[in-house]
Design an enzyme around this catalytic site. Sequence first.
Site, short mmCIF file in Angstrom:
data_model
loop_
_atom_site.label_atom_id
_atom_site.label_comp_id
_atom_site.label_asym_id
_atom_site.label_seq_id
_atom_site.Cartn_x
_atom_site.Cartn_y
_atom_site.Cartn_z
N SER A 210 -14.03 -4.67 1.93
CA SER A 210 -15.21 -5.49 1.61
C SER A 210 -15.64 -5.27 0.16
CB SER A 210 -16.35 -5.15 2.57
OG SER A 210 -16.00 -5.56 3.87
N GLU A 211 -15.47 -4.05 -0.33
CA GLU A 211 -15.82 -3.78 -1.74
C GLU A 211 -14.90 -4.59 -2.67
OE1 GLU A 211 -15.36 -1.39 0.57
OE2 GLU A 211 -17.44 -0.79 0.83
N GLN B 69 -23.28 -3.57 23.10
CA GLN B 69 -24.65 -3.25 23.51
C GLN B 69 -25.04 -4.05 24.76
OE1 GLN B 69 -26.16 -0.88 21.98
NE2 GLN B 69 -28.10 -0.97 23.08
N GLY C 143 -23.82 -2.61 27.90
CA GLY C 143 -24.32 -1.29 28.29
C GLY C 143 -23.19 -0.27 28.36
N GLU D 29 -6.10 -5.80 4.03
CA GLU D 29 -5.91 -6.94 3.11
C GLU D 29 -7.10 -7.07 2.16
OE1 GLU D 29 -3.86 -10.49 4.31
OE2 GLU D 29 -2.97 -9.45 6.02
N THR E 65 0.83 -1.21 0.00
CA THR E 65 0.00 0.00 0.00
C THR E 65 0.86 1.26 0.00
OG1 THR E 65 -1.62 -1.22 1.28
CG2 THR E 65 -1.89 1.15 1.22
C1 LIG Z 1 -3.73 -0.91 10.55
C2 LIG Z 1 -3.44 -1.19 9.10
C3 LIG Z 1 -2.46 -2.11 8.76
C4 LIG Z 1 -2.15 -2.33 7.41
N1 LIG Z 1 -1.10 -3.17 7.09
C5 LIG Z 1 -0.67 -3.21 5.80
C6 LIG Z 1 0.53 -3.92 5.45
O1 LIG Z 1 1.19 -4.54 6.29
N2 LIG Z 1 0.95 -3.89 4.15
C7 LIG Z 1 0.25 -3.22 3.18
O2 LIG Z 1 0.70 -3.22 2.04
N3 LIG Z 1 -0.90 -2.56 3.48
C8 LIG Z 1 -1.37 -2.53 4.76
N4 LIG Z 1 -2.52 -1.84 5.06
C9 LIG Z 1 -3.25 -1.15 4.01
C10 LIG Z 1 -4.61 -1.76 3.68
O3 LIG Z 1 -4.46 -2.99 3.04
C11 LIG Z 1 -5.36 -0.71 2.84
O4 LIG Z 1 -5.73 0.33 3.70
C12 LIG Z 1 -6.57 -1.29 2.14
O5 LIG Z 1 -6.19 -2.20 1.15
C13 LIG Z 1 -7.45 -0.18 1.50
O6 LIG Z 1 -6.69 0.68 0.74
P1 LIG Z 1 -6.83 2.27 0.95
O7 LIG Z 1 -6.71 2.52 2.41
O8 LIG Z 1 -5.87 2.94 0.06
O9 LIG Z 1 -8.29 2.59 0.52
P2 LIG Z 1 -8.77 2.95 -0.98
O10 LIG Z 1 -8.29 1.94 -1.93
O11 LIG Z 1 -8.44 4.38 -1.24
O12 LIG Z 1 -10.33 2.80 -0.82
C14 LIG Z 1 -11.17 3.80 -0.24
C15 LIG Z 1 -12.61 3.30 -0.36
O13 LIG Z 1 -12.97 3.19 -1.73
C16 LIG Z 1 -13.41 1.88 -2.02
N5 LIG Z 1 -13.07 1.52 -3.38
C17 LIG Z 1 -11.85 1.58 -3.97
N6 LIG Z 1 -11.93 1.15 -5.24
C18 LIG Z 1 -13.22 0.79 -5.44
C19 LIG Z 1 -13.94 0.26 -6.57
N7 LIG Z 1 -13.35 -0.02 -7.72
N8 LIG Z 1 -15.27 0.02 -6.42
C20 LIG Z 1 -15.89 0.27 -5.24
N9 LIG Z 1 -15.27 0.78 -4.17
C21 LIG Z 1 -13.95 1.03 -4.26
C22 LIG Z 1 -12.73 1.02 -0.98
O14 LIG Z 1 -13.40 -0.23 -0.82
C23 LIG Z 1 -12.80 1.90 0.23
O15 LIG Z 1 -14.06 1.80 0.82
C24 LIG Z 1 -2.87 -1.65 6.40
C25 LIG Z 1 -3.90 -0.77 6.78
C26 LIG Z 1 -4.16 -0.50 8.08
C27 LIG Z 1 -5.21 0.53 8.42
#
Ligand SMILES: Cc1cc2nc3c(=O)[nH]c(=O)nc-3n(C[C@H](O)[C@H](O)[C@H](O)COP(=O)(O)OP(=O)(O)OC[C@H]3O[C@@H](n4cnc5c(N)ncnc54)[C@H](O)[C@@H]3O)c2cc1C
Length: 382
Positions: A369-370, A339, A342, A366, A126
């Site tokens: 849900s989308e 819930q 309480g 990882e 990411t």
């Molecule tokens: C605590 C934590 C630990 C993590 N650890 C790691 C790690 O070790 N290594 C690593 O590489 N990453 C890691 N991540 C990153 C994580 O995998 C990403 O945050 C995740 O994949 C979502 O990417 P984003 O945050 O850029 O969201 P975005 O991709 O920007 O998405 C934002 C929203 O848009 C939606 N969206 C995006 N594209 C579409 C589409 N085509 N259609 C419909 N909806 C869409 C998404 O579902 C989401 O709701 C970590 C994240 C957190 C918070």
Amino acid sequence: MDFRLSDEQEALRESVRDFAREVVAPAIAEHYEQHTFPYEIIRQMGKMGLFGLPFAEEHGGMGGDYFALCLALEELARVDSSVAITLEAAVSLGAMPIYRFGTEEQKARWLPKLLSGEALAGFGLTEPGTGSDAGGTQTRAVLDGDEWVINGSKAFITNSGTDITSLVTVTAVTGTRPDGTKELSTIIVPSGTPGFTVAPGYSKVGWTASDTHELTFDDCRVPAANLLGERGRGFAQFLRILDEGRIAIAALAVGLAQGCVDESIKYAKERQAFGQPIGAYQAIQFKIADMEMKAHTARLAYYDAAARMLAGEPFKRQAAIAKLHASTIAVDNAREATQIHGGYGFMNEYPVARFWRDSKILEIGEGTSEVQRMIIARDLGM
Ligand SMILES: Cc1cc2nc3c(=O)[nH]c(=O)nc-3n(C[C@H](O)[C@H](O)[C@H](O)COP(=O)(O)OP(=O)(O)OC[C@H]3O[C@@H](n4cnc5c(N)ncnc54)[C@H](O)[C@@H]3O)c2cc1C
């Protein structure tokens, strides 16, 4: 079809359950409050062999399989998700890419300490500007003589900045394919390499006793031999790693969901309202019955995905279903458990408050849900 565990699997589950209750439970709340990494707990998990579970003995592993890892994750997350995600990320994101795609030399150098839990590795996919759309990777690596020169940044990387982190694997653009698309490759960057900076830990809503950082690479040079697997295979590599990882995250989510059931039953038997324990009211019993149903069905979903994976069958859709379902019901169960508690459910001293704060990320990390729905729909030919 037999979903019962073997004696060996049952013994593993029980030993991790005892460890979670006796060692993790008493110590974790303070780490969670203070946002400190639980080194002592991680050291003991290493001694138990948890970091080596799905790896062959010749590399220092325990000779088990990925399902064994899932069982351990479920039992840990039933008590605490910070230690569970530390194990999940260390094994399925940290060590597994080297185990699956590394050269014999890379395996010999890095795996023994990763598999014993003495060292941790991060998986840097990411970026600040791109997560779900991993093909949008901006980090670049250019071959200069016998060195890769890496420039770019990575966001939210788990286990990347602990005192025992030995490396991160980084996906980077290493060229352009004949069809104009990006060539992505994976490169091993050892901790402490000049030009590789680890930012201070994020201030997170949950998983506060786990380690997460932004990383920057500024003319960071590593030997050409640090390429992991074949050049240009980065995309295929992380898809494989993430498919497997989804089963592990599903197991972790089931653990959290089951922990919510455990805590709710305990509390409902103790808490009195209107002259009797709240557990005597059917409204509370039905909530707990629904929570148990959800944890059970989500468990079956990840057992199925793991069984397919271990049988060498296609498992992408089933892993996405398991992750989507388990993360959804983990959030449901955390909300209902809170819930049932309480006002006390809103107090950090109660485990359900931790479960609530830890549940939401399961629908994001990882693969959101989308993204899981996109994978399922694509696999259905849409
Ligand atoms: C605590 C934590 C630990 C993590 N650890 C790691 C790690 O070790 N290594 C690593 O590489 N990453 C890691 N991540 C990153 C994580 O995998 C990403 O945050 C995740 O994949 C979502 O990417 P984003 O945050 O850029 O969201 P975005 O991709 O920007 O998405 C934002 C929203 O848009 C939606 N969206 C995006 N594209 C579409 C589409 N085509 N259609 C419909 N909806 C869409 C998404 O579902 C989401 O709701 C970590 C994240 C957190 C918070």
